[in-house]
Design a protein around this motif. Structure first.
Motif, PDB file in Angstrom:
ATOM      1  N   UNK A 102       1.026  -0.939   0.024  1.00 48.28           N
ATOM      2  CA  UNK A 102      -0.351  -0.125   0.232  1.00 48.28           C
ATOM      3  C   UNK A 102       0.790   1.770   0.155  1.00 48.28           C
ATOM      4  N   UNK A 103       2.017   0.757   0.276  1.00 46.69           N
ATOM      5  CA  UNK A 103       2.621   2.172   0.260  1.00 46.69           C
ATOM      6  C   UNK A 103       3.244   2.485  -0.297  1.00 46.69           C
ATOM      7  N   UNK A 104       3.323   1.631  -1.843  1.00 48.61           N
ATOM      8  CA  UNK A 104       4.428   1.808  -2.614  1.00 48.61           C
ATOM      9  C   UNK A 104       3.150   2.344  -3.568  1.00 48.61           C
ATOM     10  N   UNK A 105       2.104   1.574  -3.378  1.00 45.72           N
ATOM     11  CA  UNK A 105       0.615   2.636  -4.073  1.00 45.72           C
ATOM     12  C   UNK A 105       0.355   3.554  -3.900  1.00 45.72           C
ATOM     13  N   UNK A 106       0.800   3.944  -2.928  1.00 46.63           N
ATOM     14  CA  UNK A 106       0.580   6.110  -2.404  1.00 46.63           C
ATOM     15  C   UNK A 106       1.763   6.070  -3.849  1.00 46.63           C
ATOM     16  N   UNK A 107       2.631   5.553  -3.552  1.00 49.05           N
ATOM     17  CA  UNK A 107       3.874   6.381  -4.305  1.00 49.05           C
ATOM     18  C   UNK A 107       3.343   6.141  -6.250  1.00 49.05           C
ATOM     19  N   UNK A 108       3.360   5.639  -6.394  1.00 50.06           N
ATOM     20  CA  UNK A 108       2.436   5.606  -7.770  1.00 50.06           C
ATOM     21  C   UNK A 108       1.463   6.408  -8.204  1.00 50.06           C
ATOM     22  N   UNK A 109       0.631   6.110  -6.915  1.00 47.50           N
ATOM     23  CA  UNK A 109      -0.592   7.718  -7.469  1.00 47.50           C
ATOM     24  C   UNK A 109       0.020   9.319  -7.294  1.00 47.50           C
ATOM     25  N   UNK A 110       1.299   9.207  -6.460  1.00 46.76           N
ATOM     26  CA  UNK A 110       1.520  10.617  -6.053  1.00 46.76           C
ATOM     27  C   UNK A 110       2.459  10.817  -7.761  1.00 46.76           C
ATOM     28  N   UNK A 111       3.097   9.830  -8.358  1.00 45.22           N
ATOM     29  CA  UNK A 111       4.081  10.646  -9.558  1.00 45.22           C
ATOM     30  C   UNK A 111       2.995  11.174 -10.585  1.00 45.22           C
ATOM     31  N   UNK A 112       2.213  10.626 -10.344  1.00 47.25           N
ATOM     32  CA  UNK A 112       1.430  11.154 -11.746  1.00 47.25           C
ATOM     33  C   UNK A 112       0.844  12.459 -11.535  1.00 47.25           C
ATOM     34  N   UNK A 113       1.734  13.374 -10.288  1.00 47.35           N
ATOM     35  CA  UNK A 113       1.182  14.653 -10.841  1.00 47.35           C
ATOM     36  C   UNK A 113       2.807  15.183 -10.591  1.00 47.35           C
ATOM     37  N   UNK A 114       2.331  16.612 -11.518  1.00 43.33           N
ATOM     38  CA  UNK A 114       3.590  17.192 -12.104  1.00 43.33           C
ATOM     39  C   UNK A 114       4.740  18.187 -10.050  1.00 43.33           C
ATOM     40  N   UNK A 115       5.205  18.038 -10.246  1.00 43.29           N
ATOM     41  CA  UNK A 115       6.126  18.445  -8.964  1.00 43.29           C
ATOM     42  C   UNK A 115       5.863  20.346  -8.858  1.00 43.29           C
ATOM     43  N   UNK A 116       5.175  20.483  -7.836  1.00 39.85           N
ATOM     44  CA  UNK A 116       4.862  21.690  -7.640  1.00 39.85           C
ATOM     45  C   UNK A 116       5.310  22.965  -7.660  1.00 39.85           C
ATOM     46  N   UNK A 117       7.005  22.903  -7.050  1.00 38.04           N
ATOM     47  CA  UNK A 117       8.155  24.383  -7.322  1.00 38.04           C
ATOM     48  C   UNK A 117       8.977  23.444  -7.597  1.00 38.04           C
ATOM     49  N   UNK A 118       9.833  21.980  -7.636  1.00 37.39           N
ATOM     50  CA  UNK A 118      11.016  22.434  -8.352  1.00 37.39           C
ATOM     51  C   UNK A 118      10.767  21.713  -9.466  1.00 37.39           C
ATOM     52  N   UNK A 119      11.759  21.116 -10.251  1.00 33.93           N
ATOM     53  CA  UNK A 119      11.681  20.564 -11.349  1.00 33.93           C
ATOM     54  C   UNK A 119      11.971  19.284 -11.591  1.00 33.93           C
ATOM     55  N   UNK A 120      11.784  18.141 -10.534  1.00 30.03           N
ATOM     56  CA  UNK A 120      11.818  17.035 -10.478  1.00 30.03           C
ATOM     57  C   UNK A 120      10.932  16.649  -8.541  1.00 30.03           C
ATOM     58  N   UNK A 121      10.458  15.388  -9.134  1.00 34.57           N
ATOM     59  CA  UNK A 121       9.536  15.133  -7.959  1.00 34.57           C
ATOM     60  C   UNK A 121      10.987  13.675  -7.445  1.00 34.57           C
ATOM     61  N   UNK A 122      11.317  13.818  -6.543  1.00 41.29           N
ATOM     62  CA  UNK A 122      12.653  12.936  -5.688  1.00 41.29           C
ATOM     63  C   UNK A 122      11.852  11.795  -4.744  1.00 41.29           C
ATOM     64  N   UNK A 123      11.634  10.563  -5.429  1.00 45.32           N
ATOM     65  CA  UNK A 123      11.540   9.733  -3.583  1.00 45.32           C
ATOM     66  C   UNK A 123      13.222   9.072  -3.083  1.00 45.32           C
ATOM     67  N   UNK A 124      13.525   9.486  -2.141  1.00 48.40           N
ATOM     68  CA  UNK A 124      14.229   8.809  -1.669  1.00 48.40           C
ATOM     69  C   UNK A 124      13.474   7.929  -0.546  1.00 48.40           C
ATOM     70  N   UNK A 125      13.994   6.517  -0.893  1.00 53.71           N
ATOM     71  CA  UNK A 125      13.806   5.271   0.044  1.00 53.71           C
ATOM     72  C   UNK A 125      15.208   4.754   1.067  1.00 53.71           C
ATOM     73  N   UNK A 126      14.775   4.407   1.718  1.00 55.58           N
ATOM     74  CA  UNK A 126      15.686   3.985   2.983  1.00 55.58           C
ATOM     75  C   UNK A 126      15.465   2.973   3.331  1.00 55.58           C
ATOM     76  N   UNK A 127      16.660   1.925   3.388  1.00 59.30           N
ATOM     77  CA  UNK A 127      16.858   0.495   3.264  1.00 59.30           C
ATOM     78  C   UNK A 127      15.479  -0.053   2.498  1.00 59.30           C
ATOM     79  N   UNK A 128      15.829  -0.107   1.338  1.00 56.52           N
ATOM     80  CA  UNK A 128      15.383  -0.503   0.378  1.00 56.52           C
ATOM     81  C   UNK A 128      14.883  -2.004   0.448  1.00 56.52           C
TER      82      UNK A 128
END
Length: 638
Positions: A102-128
């Motif tokens: 479910x956590x990954x599905x939330x990310x998949x839904x968010x990436x459909x939206x363009x970054x609001x203030x920055x050029x890139x939307x960056x996802x940092x996943x620690x201890x992947x």
């Protein structure tokens, strides 16, 4: 403002500030300057080497409005917004606590939206590597073809747990353990900036304790600073952390080399009195023996070891007095002691015994202990120089050392090949034979035992006998098919193999009378049947009836019996009659077959045996109605 840990306060803000990872930061800076940043990165390495820090710097660098030679400026609105968390286009996620699909599905839904203030939307996943299999599968397609404005940065300490399908879709960077020299330089920069008074030997000790992790080193430094009040020396680190000093390690090593068990006990007692931990002492000794090994192998150990010149001289002196076998033996014993002490109520006795065994290798009977003793003897012989002024007798005795060395080499080769050391050959006491009751086993005189022995014949035909008994409906003989058959002077012996439940033995004993009765009916033999457990008999008492020697004159006896058989049955024994029956039986039924309708009369009856010696009466036949007689009888009844 709340207190901030030193490692967080001094976290690098640019690629140039990251310590000991130039091979990675240079590549990332070139990608930023050329505009060829990838869509997915995987940062691998041990703890405290800069993986998460590098990911944060990269997230700012790709979005920075005014990058400087590939580094983020940290002054523009985007950089400041990412640093203070006001810009939500950079998301950090801890996969150790958010590892579900479910956590990954939330990310998949968010990436459909363009970054609001920055050029890139960056996802940092620690201890992947902590993501579940379903979460990895959900991430797979998105990681392969993400939108143009999305970058994934994955970090892990255990890259071998990441699926290959994920690895193949990422640019992988392996972070190295940070060298002690780099850790010392960075700590000195931080200490000077914050006004700490730390000695050089304390910096060296902190770098060794950091073990390649700058974050661990800074955490230890902060702990020691809090205890000492801003002024830190090597002695303060020892007292604060409860670790052993180099002097105590050298002292314990000297006691082991000299074989002084009393000095070992005194050293351990002093260590405990000073509040030190014995496990820390054992780990320090393991590191010390590694340093001794390097001193023996390398011509310039100062390049590989972090010791001051005075300690290095002492280390080289100790290494010259130790053999590789001693180092190997010591490392093995100490490692085992560390492992065993975790489960022991009194760890002290475990460590004391381990170190005393090193002072007295004769107490250790393991191959490592024996090799240690041999190596010490060899070293003493090689170091025994013979001055010319010594007597001729002593010189000749020293000349015989070559023979001793050759014998030691032979013993050493035997140990390496896994052979056991043999003492003087002495006759080993033979195990006592089991005393078997006469009722259980009645031995046969050796001069009478041969291939033609009556019970031996019955034993050879046992399988066919069991098959016939089964055809008579004796289902309880089924377990006997897996038993071994032997014999004695008056009986057939069914040897039941050892099994956990004892089912076969119980089954056989409970139906022993019925088995004996069926055996007599089938074979016509007066001999008895016994049921015996395998462990009740010796190997010599289990006779293979097929491997017995033929007696003298057996061929002549066979011809005489064949002639007598043609004249009449009066001189034939029961065993001979049984052999004739089995020969007939084997011609029709093979092992595992069943009797089929329409076979010979002897087999159709299921009871009659050729051993009964009854002649068939041609007139003694059952009469059956033919079809005409059957119809006429029916008509009369109707």
């Amino acid at each position: 403002m709340a207190h901030q840990a030193i490692y967080r306060k001094w976290r690098p803000m640019t690629f140039d500030d990251i310590v000991g990872q130039t091979h990675i930061t240079k590549t990332l800076k070139n990608q930023i300057m050329s505009g060829t940043a990838g869509h997915a990165y995987l940062f691998c390495g041990t703890r405290g080497t800069g993986k998460t820090t590098c990911a944060k710097v990269l997230s700012r660098a790709v979005n920075c409005l005014n990058p400087v030679n590939g580094n983020p400026c940290n002054e523009c609105a985007v950089c400041r917004g990412i640093i203070d968390g006001s810009i939500m286009d950079v998301t950090e996620m801890d996969a150790a606590s958010n590892n579900g699909v479910e956590d990954i599905r939330d990310i998949k839904e968010d990436i459909n939206y363009v970054a609001s203030n920055a050029k890139y939307t960056v996802y940092i996943i620690d201890e992947v590597h902590m993501l579940s299999t379903s979460a990895f599968n959900a991430l797979l397609k998105t990681l392969e073809e993400p939108p143009e404005n999305v970058i994934f940065i994955l970090a892990t300490t255990e890259a071998h747990k990441v699926p290959q399908t994920i690895l193949s879709r990422c640019q992988r960077f392996d972070f190295r353990r940070i060298r002690n020299e780099d850790i010392i330089i960075r700590m000195k920069e931080i200490g000077a900036a914050d006004g700490y008074n730390i000695t050089d030997d304390a910096y060296s000790m902190l770098a060794r304790l950091a073990d390649g992790s700058l974050r661990d080193g800074l955490s230890i430094m902060e702990r020691v600073l809090a205890a000492s009040g801003g002024t830190v020396s090597a002695e303060d680190i020892v007292n604060t952390l409860g670790i052993s000093t180099q002097s105590s390690v050298f002292e314990l090593t000297d006691a082991i080399i000299n074989g002084d068990g009393a000095a070992v006990i005194e050293c351990i007692d002093r260590t405990l009195a000073e509040g030190k931990d014995l496990t820390q002492l054992a780990n320090a000794m393991l590191a010390h023996f590694r340093a001794l090994m390097i001193c023996r192998l390398s011509d310039s150990p100062q390049k590989l070891l972090d010791y001051d010149p005075q300690s290095l001289v002492r280390l080289k002196a100790q290494s010259g007095r130790m053999t590789f076998e001693k180092i190997n033996h010591a490392s093995t014993l100490i490692s085992e002691a560390v492992s065993n002490a975790r489960l022991a109520k009194s760890a002290r006795i475990i460590y004391e015994l381990a170190f005393i065994k090193l002072t007295k290798p004769e107490l250790d009977r393991t191959p490592q202990g024996i090799m240690d003793r041999l190596a010490q003897l060899e070293q003493r012989i090689e170091n025994a120089a013979v001055p010319q002024q010594q007597s001729a007798a002593m010189q000749s005795a020293a000349a015989d050392n070559s023979e001793i060395l050759s014998r030691l080499s032979a013993i050493e080769d035997a140990l390496h090949n896994g052979e056991e050391l043999k003492a003087d050959e002495q006759p080993r006491p033979q195990p006592e034979k089991k005393k078997v009751s006469h009722r259980l086993y009645n031995p046969i005189p050796k001069d009478e035992l041969n291939f033609e022995y009556p019970t031996a014949k019955l034993a050879r035909n046992w399988r066919s006998t069991v098959e016939t008994m089964k055809q008579k409906g004796a289902a309880y003989v089924m377990p006997l098919t897996n038993c071994t058959v032997t014999f004695d002077a008056d009986s057939l012996i069914i040897v039941v193999p050892e099994d956990r439940q004892g089912f076969t033995f119980k089954m056989a004993v409970s139906h022993l009378d019925a088995i004996r009765e069926n055996f007599r009916k089938v074979t016509g033999s007066p001999y008895n049947i016994k049921i015996v457990n395998r462990n009740d008999l010796d190997d010599e008492q289990i006779i293979n009836p097929f491997e017995l020697p033929h007696g003298e004159g057996t061929a002549e006896k066979d011809r005489e019996e064949n002639t007598a058989g043609q004249q009449g049955d009066s001189v034939r024994t029961d065993a001979d009659k049984f052999d004739e029956f089995i020969a007939k039986f084997a011609g029709i039924i093979t092992d595992g077959d069943r009797i089929k309708p329409g076979d010979t009369a002897e087999l159709n009856t299921g009871v009659q045996s050729s051993l009964d010696e009854l002649e068939d009466d041609d007139n003694d036949r059952e009469e059956f109605l033919d079809a005409n007689e059957l119809s006429s009888d029916d008509d009369e009844d109707s």
